[in-house]
Every structure is written in C-alpha cells, then in structure tokens.
Design a protein around this motif. Structure first.
Motif, PDB file in Angstrom:
ATOM      1  N   ILE A  66       0.857  -1.187   0.000  1.00  0.00           N
ATOM      2  CA  ILE A  66       0.000   0.000   0.000  1.00  0.00           C
ATOM      3  C   ILE A  66       0.892   1.235   0.000  1.00  0.00           C
ATOM      4  O   ILE A  66       1.754   1.390   0.866  1.00  0.00           O
ATOM      5  N   ILE A  67       0.691   2.118  -0.968  1.00  0.00           N
ATOM      6  CA  ILE A  67       1.464   3.364  -1.053  1.00  0.00           C
ATOM      7  C   ILE A  67       0.477   4.515  -0.942  1.00  0.00           C
ATOM      8  O   ILE A  67      -0.157   4.917  -1.922  1.00  0.00           O
ATOM      9  N   ALA A  68       0.342   5.048   0.262  1.00  0.00           N
ATOM     10  CA  ALA A  68      -0.641   6.097   0.533  1.00  0.00           C
ATOM     11  C   ALA A  68       0.070   7.442   0.643  1.00  0.00           C
ATOM     12  O   ALA A  68       0.211   8.015   1.720  1.00  0.00           O
ATOM     13  N   VAL A  69       0.539   7.929  -0.482  1.00  0.00           N
ATOM     14  CA  VAL A  69       1.189   9.239  -0.569  1.00  0.00           C
ATOM     15  C   VAL A  69       0.477  10.016  -1.669  1.00  0.00           C
ATOM     16  O   VAL A  69       0.293   9.502  -2.775  1.00  0.00           O
ATOM     17  N   ASP A  70       0.062  11.239  -1.361  1.00  0.00           N
ATOM     18  CA  ASP A  70      -0.735  12.019  -2.313  1.00  0.00           C
ATOM     19  C   ASP A  70      -1.900  11.163  -2.808  1.00  0.00           C
ATOM     20  O   ASP A  70      -2.140  11.035  -3.997  1.00  0.00           O
ATOM     21  N   SER A  71      -2.632  10.609  -1.861  1.00  0.00           N
ATOM     22  CA  SER A  71      -3.637   9.589  -2.216  1.00  0.00           C
ATOM     23  C   SER A  71      -5.068  10.022  -1.942  1.00  0.00           C
ATOM     24  O   SER A  71      -5.963   9.180  -1.887  1.00  0.00           O
ATOM     25  N   PHE A  72      -5.301  11.312  -1.750  1.00  0.00           N
ATOM     26  CA  PHE A  72      -6.668  11.758  -1.485  1.00  0.00           C
ATOM     27  C   PHE A  72      -7.592  11.372  -2.636  1.00  0.00           C
ATOM     28  O   PHE A  72      -7.175  11.286  -3.789  1.00  0.00           O
ATOM     29  N   PHE A  73      -8.850  11.139  -2.299  1.00  0.00           N
ATOM     30  CA  PHE A  73      -9.802  10.607  -3.281  1.00  0.00           C
ATOM     31  C   PHE A  73     -10.539  11.726  -4.006  1.00  0.00           C
ATOM     32  O   PHE A  73     -11.001  12.689  -3.409  1.00  0.00           O
ATOM     33  N   THR A  74     -10.636  11.580  -5.328  1.00  0.00           N
ATOM     34  CA  THR A  74     -11.581  12.365  -6.126  1.00  0.00           C
ATOM     35  C   THR A  74     -12.153  11.419  -7.176  1.00  0.00           C
ATOM     36  O   THR A  74     -11.510  10.431  -7.549  1.00  0.00           O
ATOM     37  N   LYS A  75     -13.337  11.721  -7.668  1.00  0.00           N
ATOM     38  CA  LYS A  75     -13.951  10.887  -8.702  1.00  0.00           C
ATOM     39  C   LYS A  75     -13.138  10.922  -9.997  1.00  0.00           C
ATOM     40  O   LYS A  75     -13.218  10.014 -10.815  1.00  0.00           O
ATOM     41  N   ALA A  76     -12.341  11.992 -10.145  1.00  0.00           N
ATOM     42  CA  ALA A  76     -11.591  12.158 -11.394  1.00  0.00           C
ATOM     43  C   ALA A  76     -10.263  11.401 -11.389  1.00  0.00           C
ATOM     44  O   ALA A  76      -9.647  11.240 -12.442  1.00  0.00           O
ATOM     45  N   ARG A  77      -9.815  10.956 -10.220  1.00  0.00           N
ATOM     46  CA  ARG A  77      -8.521  10.262 -10.162  1.00  0.00           C
ATOM     47  C   ARG A  77      -8.727   8.817  -9.742  1.00  0.00           C
ATOM     48  O   ARG A  77      -9.340   8.524  -8.729  1.00  0.00           O
ATOM     49  N   LYS A  78      -8.153   7.919 -10.501  1.00  0.00           N
ATOM     50  CA  LYS A  78      -8.343   6.501 -10.272  1.00  0.00           C
ATOM     51  C   LYS A  78      -7.421   5.989  -9.166  1.00  0.00           C
ATOM     52  O   LYS A  78      -6.365   6.552  -8.911  1.00  0.00           O
ATOM     53  N   SER A  79      -7.843   4.907  -8.544  1.00  0.00           N
ATOM     54  CA  SER A  79      -6.978   4.128  -7.652  1.00  0.00           C
ATOM     55  C   SER A  79      -6.563   2.871  -8.409  1.00  0.00           C
ATOM     56  O   SER A  79      -7.381   2.256  -9.096  1.00  0.00           O
ATOM     57  N   LEU A  80      -5.307   2.508  -8.283  1.00  0.00           N
ATOM     58  CA  LEU A  80      -4.749   1.463  -9.124  1.00  0.00           C
ATOM     59  C   LEU A  80      -4.188   0.291  -8.332  1.00  0.00           C
ATOM     60  O   LEU A  80      -3.729   0.455  -7.202  1.00  0.00           O
ATOM     61  N   VAL A  81      -4.216  -0.876  -8.957  1.00  0.00           N
ATOM     62  CA  VAL A  81      -3.400  -2.016  -8.562  1.00  0.00           C
ATOM     63  C   VAL A  81      -2.375  -2.209  -9.673  1.00  0.00           C
ATOM     64  O   VAL A  81      -2.739  -2.341 -10.850  1.00  0.00           O
ATOM     65  N   TYR A  82      -1.125  -2.203  -9.283  1.00  0.00           N
ATOM     66  CA  TYR A  82      -0.015  -2.269 -10.231  1.00  0.00           C
ATOM     67  C   TYR A  82       0.728  -3.571  -9.955  1.00  0.00           C
ATOM     68  O   TYR A  82       1.233  -3.778  -8.847  1.00  0.00           O
ATOM     69  N   GLU A  83       0.752  -4.463 -10.921  1.00  0.00           N
ATOM     70  CA  GLU A  83       1.393  -5.761 -10.756  1.00  0.00           C
ATOM     71  C   GLU A  83       2.737  -5.744 -11.490  1.00  0.00           C
ATOM     72  O   GLU A  83       2.786  -5.589 -12.707  1.00  0.00           O
ATOM     73  N   ALA A  84       3.822  -5.893 -10.719  1.00  0.00           N
ATOM     74  CA  ALA A  84       5.156  -5.811 -11.320  1.00  0.00           C
ATOM     75  C   ALA A  84       6.155  -6.583 -10.477  1.00  0.00           C
ATOM     76  O   ALA A  84       6.080  -6.588  -9.239  1.00  0.00           O
ATOM     77  N   ASP A  85       7.078  -7.254 -11.139  1.00  0.00           N
ATOM     78  CA  ASP A  85       8.171  -7.958 -10.485  1.00  0.00           C
ATOM     79  C   ASP A  85       7.678  -8.934  -9.412  1.00  0.00           C
ATOM     80  O   ASP A  85       8.328  -9.119  -8.377  1.00  0.00           O
ATOM     81  N   GLY A  86       6.500  -9.527  -9.628  1.00  0.00           N
ATOM     82  CA  GLY A  86       5.983 -10.511  -8.688  1.00  0.00           C
ATOM     83  C   GLY A  86       5.315  -9.928  -7.462  1.00  0.00           C
ATOM     84  O   GLY A  86       4.989 -10.658  -6.524  1.00  0.00           O
TER      85      GLY A  86
END
Length: 275
Positions: A66-86
């Motif tokens: 979980i990387i919660a930096v500059d993570s405030f919620f707006t409808k215009a900005r997506k939240s992501l799951v990023y799969e990399a390097d296992g």
C-alpha cells in the motif's frame, strides 16, 4: 498468506496509520502488516519512489504494497493495482509507480472499480479503498475481481543523469537525502563505468568542492581501523547499496551530515569531469 506493507506521508502523530491497520485487521485479523515508512514528506513522490523501490524487493513475491502518498480521493482520479516484479502495489494514479518502475514495464495495471458506484461514499481513501483491496489480494483474490485492466496510468519522468561529450562530463542531480544526511544522486554505477572508459582521472564536483575518488562502500574509507575515530567527519563519495553515487560524511547524521556540511538540497546539480 502474503504480507501487506504500508508506506505513507501520514506521520505517526495522527489517527490515520492505526485507522488503516485497524481496517485491515477488521477484514483479516491474521493479516501481517509491515511498515516501510510513514515519514515521507507530504506529497513527495520522488522520495516515495526511492524508498519503496529499494525496500520492496526484499519482501517475498506476492507481497501487497500500500502506497498512501498524495492519495486523497476524487472521482476524477483513479486508484490502481499495479502488478510488477511478482508484487502488487496499490496507489493513486498520481505517477508514483512510473517513478518506482522507471526501468521495468508492469505485468498488469488495474483500475479499482469495486467502490465506484454512485452511492459509494469515500471519506478516507486508504481505509475505504486501499485496505479492502490489499486484503483481497493478500487472501489470494484475483485483481480482476476488484478492478479492470487499465492502459493509461499517469507517467512522470525520473531525473536522469546525462553525459556531455564536449565537456567530458557527467551531469547528475540530487534526488534524495537520507536520515544520516547522506546526499544521493541519480548517477548510477553502470552509467559512470560506461562513460569513464578511456579516462584515468576525474573530479567529482558539487558547489565549490571536489573529490577525486569514489568508494564502493563506507568501510573502504578506513585505512587503519585502530585509528577509526580519526576518520569521523571525513567526507567521501561512494556507490551505495542502490548502486547510486552518494556523498557522505563518515559517522554523520541529519544535523552534521553531508547535506548540512555541503549545503546541498534535492534538485541541485552534481558533476563528474573526466581528465
């Protein structure tokens, strides 16, 4: 069961960090949660990327970060799951993942969609979105169940060192300052070795100072360990454990380390002139 790591710019005084951990534990009371750091400077994505990039690889494959930096919620900005390097990384679509993996293409990127209905109120991104997503992945759930493939995550450019052939000079930049006051540049060992071929000497220049040697580790500074105390305060350049050129003061700290004594700051230039 996979581990969940937690990185944020929340600090340790307010309620936010324990609130997120409480949410995770309410969803899975056996969850293993490891703090990377909560002392990121507010909204500082470059600092976040340096720390997470050099920490995540030591965790087992399948770890959820979980990387919660500059993570405030707006409808215009997506939240992501990023799969990399296992590994799985959960973050806002703010470009931080492109800084962490500037040299590696992700296996998959997903937009989190389980909470984007009209009636889903989000008061705190990390408890309402990131924590449930992390527990789902930790339990072995598929990212496709909570998200959909996303091909356009925000991209940010990591500062890159360059070589000026006319001046026979590498030009780099300070990108990070650690807890000991060590000053880390974006000049990596491979880049230095590539352009140093054919030259016998160099000057490493910053501000009005210069060094003529780069060590491979801190302990190389000490020529005689019976006189180790005499080396306290000695300035040096090394390639650190991330393979990056670092300016250091032996046994320095945040008050009397390289940052303070050299007067350097993130974003300042550093030069290697070949002779």
């Amino acid at each position: 069961m996979a581990v969940i790591t937690f990185t944020s710019d929340y600090g340790l005084v307010d309620h936010r960090v324990p609130a997120v951990k409480g949410k995770i534990l309410s969803l899975n009371e056996n969850a293993v949660i490891v703090d990377i750091t909560h002392e990121i400077q507010a909204y500082n994505l470059l600092q976040t990327a340096y720390i997470v990039r050099n920490a995540y690889r030591h965790f087992p494959k399948g770890t959820v970060h979980i990387i919660a930096v500059d993570s405030f919620f707006t409808k215009a900005r997506k939240s992501l799951v990023y799969e990399a390097d296992g590994h799985f990384f959960i973050a806002a679509d703010n470009g931080v993942m492109s800084l962490i993996f500037h040299d590696l293409k992700p296996d998959n990127v997903y937009e989190l969609t389980f909470n984007n209905r009209f009636d889903d109120a989000v008061s705190f991104t990390c408890t309402d979105i990131f924590a449930p997503a992390a527990v789902h992945l930790q339990n072995g759930g598929l990212p496709e169940v909570i998200g959909r493939k996303y091909n356009m995550p925000k991209q940010l450019a990591l500062p890159r060192a360059v070589f000026n052939e006319k001046e026979k000079m590498i030009i780099g930049e300070i990108i990070y300052i650690d807890n000991f006051g060590n000053v880390v540049s974006n000049i990596n060992r491979r880049f230095f070795e590539k352009w140093s071929i054919g030259y016998t000497d160099f000057y490493l220049k910053f501000r009005n100072l210069a060094l003529t040697k780069i060590y491979n580790q801190y302990t190389e500074l000490i020529a005689d360990w019976s006189l180790e105390h005499e080396y306290h305060g000695k300035s040096a350049a090394i390639f650190n454990d991330a393979g990056l050129l670092e300016l250091t003061i032996y046994k320095g700290n945040r008050l009397n380390g390289a940052k303070t004594l050299f007067g350097l700051h993130v974003g300042e230039r550093i030069y290697i002139e070949f002779l």
